[in-house]
Design an enzyme around this catalytic site. Structure first.
Site, PDB file in Angstrom:
ATOM      1  N   ASP A  97       0.863  -1.174   0.000  1.00  0.00           N
ATOM      2  CA  ASP A  97       0.000   0.000   0.000  1.00  0.00           C
ATOM      3  C   ASP A  97       0.903   1.229   0.000  1.00  0.00           C
ATOM      4  OD1 ASP A  97      -2.510   1.507   0.476  1.00  0.00           O
ATOM      5  OD2 ASP A  97      -3.208  -0.432   1.230  1.00  0.00           O
ATOM      6  N   ASP A 185      -3.121   4.692  -2.308  1.00  0.00           N
ATOM      7  CA  ASP A 185      -4.215   5.215  -1.501  1.00  0.00           C
ATOM      8  C   ASP A 185      -4.657   6.601  -2.001  1.00  0.00           C
ATOM      9  OD1 ASP A 185      -5.636   4.676   1.141  1.00  0.00           O
ATOM     10  OD2 ASP A 185      -4.843   6.673   1.534  1.00  0.00           O
ATOM     11  N   GLU A 236      -6.260   3.938  -6.080  1.00  0.00           N
ATOM     12  CA  GLU A 236      -7.586   4.109  -5.464  1.00  0.00           C
ATOM     13  C   GLU A 236      -8.053   5.528  -5.809  1.00  0.00           C
ATOM     14  OE1 GLU A 236      -9.835   3.986  -1.160  1.00  0.00           O
ATOM     15  OE2 GLU A 236      -7.986   5.088  -1.430  1.00  0.00           O
ATOM     16  N   HIS A 309     -11.251  -3.354   2.751  1.00  0.00           N
ATOM     17  CA  HIS A 309     -11.288  -3.035   4.183  1.00  0.00           C
ATOM     18  C   HIS A 309     -12.138  -1.813   4.502  1.00  0.00           C
ATOM     19  CE1 HIS A 309      -8.369  -0.455   2.376  1.00  0.00           C
ATOM     20  NE2 HIS A 309      -8.344   0.302   3.453  1.00  0.00           N
ATOM     21  N   ASP A 310     -12.656  -1.145   3.484  1.00  0.00           N
ATOM     22  CA  ASP A 310     -13.504   0.036   3.696  1.00  0.00           C
ATOM     23  C   ASP A 310     -14.979  -0.233   3.403  1.00  0.00           C
ATOM     24  OD1 ASP A 310     -11.254   1.617   4.255  1.00  0.00           O
ATOM     25  OD2 ASP A 310     -11.007   2.173   2.146  1.00  0.00           O
TER      26      ASP A 310
HETATM   27  C1  NOJ Z   1      -8.450   4.990   1.748  1.00  0.00           C
HETATM   28  C2  NOJ Z   1      -8.172   3.799   2.586  1.00  0.00           C
HETATM   29  O1  NOJ Z   1      -8.598   2.658   1.907  1.00  0.00           O
HETATM   30  C3  NOJ Z   1      -8.871   4.020   3.900  1.00  0.00           C
HETATM   31  O2  NOJ Z   1      -8.883   2.870   4.704  1.00  0.00           O
HETATM   32  C4  NOJ Z   1      -8.218   5.171   4.588  1.00  0.00           C
HETATM   33  O3  NOJ Z   1      -8.918   5.485   5.765  1.00  0.00           O
HETATM   34  C5  NOJ Z   1      -8.168   6.407   3.702  1.00  0.00           C
HETATM   35  N1  NOJ Z   1      -7.826   6.133   2.344  1.00  0.00           N
HETATM   36  C6  NOJ Z   1      -7.162   7.388   4.224  1.00  0.00           C
HETATM   37  O4  NOJ Z   1      -5.863   6.886   4.016  1.00  0.00           O
END
Ligand code: NOJ
Length: 535
Positions: A97, A185, A236, A309-310
């Site tokens: 990551d 990210d 992302e 994970h989100d």
């Molecule tokens: C995206 C990540 O997937 C998430 O888990 C994170 O809280 C935010 N970016 C900030 O880094």
């Protein structure tokens, strides 16, 4: 020409919740090493590791204090080196990551290099993604700094060439160590509009998503770093349209290989409040995914995901995690994995792990969830409503520990897990799934193997069928030699089609053949293959 990452299946590990080897309640790198054969047997080609860097853990590692160190919760750099070696020995790849929109406020740069961050005498009206203002006053400097996420995650100033070079140096360091790429990210947030104008209702996103210099920065990163390695990149990118994605992922543009879109994940909630969930309209989902399939065919590349994970667990979200857990988990997997793109499996998805419903806010750990709870309670929304939203939407749904067995704590740890295990672990766990006649893991294995065996899965084009059907998602893939039809019943009803054509059954989640009356049973999915006649 097909490249290795176009034929690959990726597995995401959220290390904190994967496997704890030392009984401290937190997953770790030696724990991951113990499970590599499990992933290899599943057919995984690439592992994406969520952050394992030194971090105060305000946002579970997405707030990095030192890019060159492993967090002691997870082990040591020697453990990491061993992981990399063991992953490579099994013929898999490891993607890290890359969190470079922001650091932790405990990163030494925050003290030593204020020019690496974004300061203003007066804040604008932007809200932070985790709630409250996106600005925090710093006493020692007498100015405000920007933090799009928590106040312990100050945004980096990408306008500064020295900052950019420091990031590129760090990327070289990891790639030279042998890692095989990066998941980046919120990478489309790194270029902000230089004036930082106020946004409508405090929404600054038009001024920080896909900002004025984003393509320039990504190309520079590619020229400076990425082009020197055989690596894979996935950006992302919230707030990105298929047209944006054509630019980001067109190989001639030298930016990233693929991106994570959010559009299909944003269909079942109110636009301004992701916790305000709504039922999914399947027609919207079909329209959306079709748009992405067409936009990137021969022009760029899609990533395919339901989970990370989100996000809440897909079987609870678009499926039925009670009566039809096996059927809906396998149907959703088929629908996703038979499209064009690189599929991502998030830990536990391959055994149909579900959302969790903790009865008290005290059981939750995620900063976004806790902040949202406080905000909603403060404005008078009742406890039951807020908890219900959390049960459906919280990121902790994805973060409860991996369920390996029906042993205490699901075999995840011998200690006290940092986030409680989902109480359903006694029936939903790897051991149980693998011994079951209806194994979701085996079904994923088959899907992953099909991608390797049949070029059409990687390269065929995509045509949506039955556009207006409210319960059926059906499409064909075609490569000039053969034609595959994918049927997915997204409902617990039996639905009747005009016809299900003959064809070789490539995969099917009911084991007694197709019904002769062209009906699809609850959450039934089937893939049929037809060869084209040679003219
Ligand atoms: C995206 C990540 O997937 C998430 O888990 C994170 O809280 C935010 N970016 C900030 O880094």
């Amino acid at each position: 020409m097909t490249t290795w990452w176009q034929q690959a299946t990726v597995y995401q590990i959220y290390p904190r919740s994967f496997n704890d080897s030392n009984g401290d309640g937190i997953g770790d790198i030696p724990g991951i090493i113990q499970k590599l054969d499990y992933l290899k047997t599943l057919g995984i080609d690439i592992i994406w590791l969520s952050p394992v860097y030194n971090s105060p853990n305000d946002d579970n590692g997405y707030d990095i204090r030192d890019y060159y160190q492993i967090h002691s919760d997870f082990g040591t750099m020697a453990d990491f080196d061993q992981l990399l070696e063991e992953v490579h020995r099994r013929g898999m790849k490891l993607v890290m990551d890359l969190v470079v929109n922001h650091t932790s406020d405990e990163h030494p740069w925050f003290e030593e290099r204020p020019d690496f961050y974004i300061w203003r005498d007066q804040p604008n009206n932007w809200g932070s993604i985790f709630g409250g203002s996106a600005w925090e006053y710093d006493d020692s400097r007498g100015q405000y700094y920007l933090h799009l996420f928590s106040k312990k995650q100050p945004d980096l100033n990408w306008e500064n060439p020295e900052l950019r070079q420091a990031i590129y140096d760090m990327m070289h360091w990891w790639l030279q160590k042998g890692v095989d790429g990066f998941r980046m990210d919120v990478i489309n947030f790194i270029s902000k509009h230089p004036d930082l104008p106020d946004g409508e209702n405090g929404d600054g996103s038009p001024y920080f998503m896909n900002g004025p210099r984003i393509h320039e920065f990504l190309r520079e990163m590619h020229d400076n770093v990425l082009q020197h390695y055989d690596c894979v990149t996935v950006g992302e990118m919230p707030g990105t349209s298929p047209e944006d994605a054509q630019i980001y992922t067109n190989p001639d543009n030298h930016e990233v290989n693929m991106i994570f879109t959010f559009e299909h994940m944003d269909l079942d909630h109110a636009p301004d409040d992701k916790f305000n969930y709504q039922p999914l309209n399947l027609i919207d989902l079909k329209d959306n995914l079709e748009k992405w399939q067409h936009a990137l065919h021969n022009k760029g590349w899609n990533s395919l995901y339901w989970n990370n994970h989100d996000q809440p667990r897909i079987v609870s979200r678009f499926g039925d995690d009670q009566t039809y857990r096996y059927e809906s988990a396998t149907m959703l997997a088929t629908c996703l994995h038979m499209m064009q793109g690189t599929p991502y499996v998030y830990q536990g998805e391959e055994i149909g792990m579900t959302n969790v419903s903790f009865s008290s806010i005290d059981d939750y750990r995620d900063i976004e969830t806790l902040n949202m709870y406080d905000e909603k309670r403060t404005v008078g929304i009742d406890e039951a409503t807020v908890l219900d939203q959390i049960h459906h939407v919280s990121r902790d749904n994805a973060r409860t520990p991996m369920q390996w067995s029906d042993d205490e704590n699901a075999g995840f740890t011998t200690g006290t897990p940092w986030l409680a295990v989902n109480p359903n672990y006694q029936t939903i766990n790897v051991k149980h799934d693998q011994n079951s006649e209806q194994s979701i893991y085996s079904y994923y294995q088959q899907l992953i193997a099909m991608r390797k065996q049949y070029d059409i899965v990687t390269n065929g084009d995509f045509t949506l069928l039955e556009r207006d059907h409210p319960q059926l998602f059906a499409y064909t893939r075609n490569n000039g030699h053969e034609n595959w039809t994918v049927y997915c019943n997204f409902s617990s009803d039996t639905i009747t089609l005009t016809e299900i054509p003959n064809g070789e059954i490539m995969i099917h989640n009911y084991d007694d053949g197709i019904l002769s009356n062209s009906q699809l049973r609850p959450y039934e999915t089937i893939v049929l293959r037809n060869m084209k006649e040679v003219e």
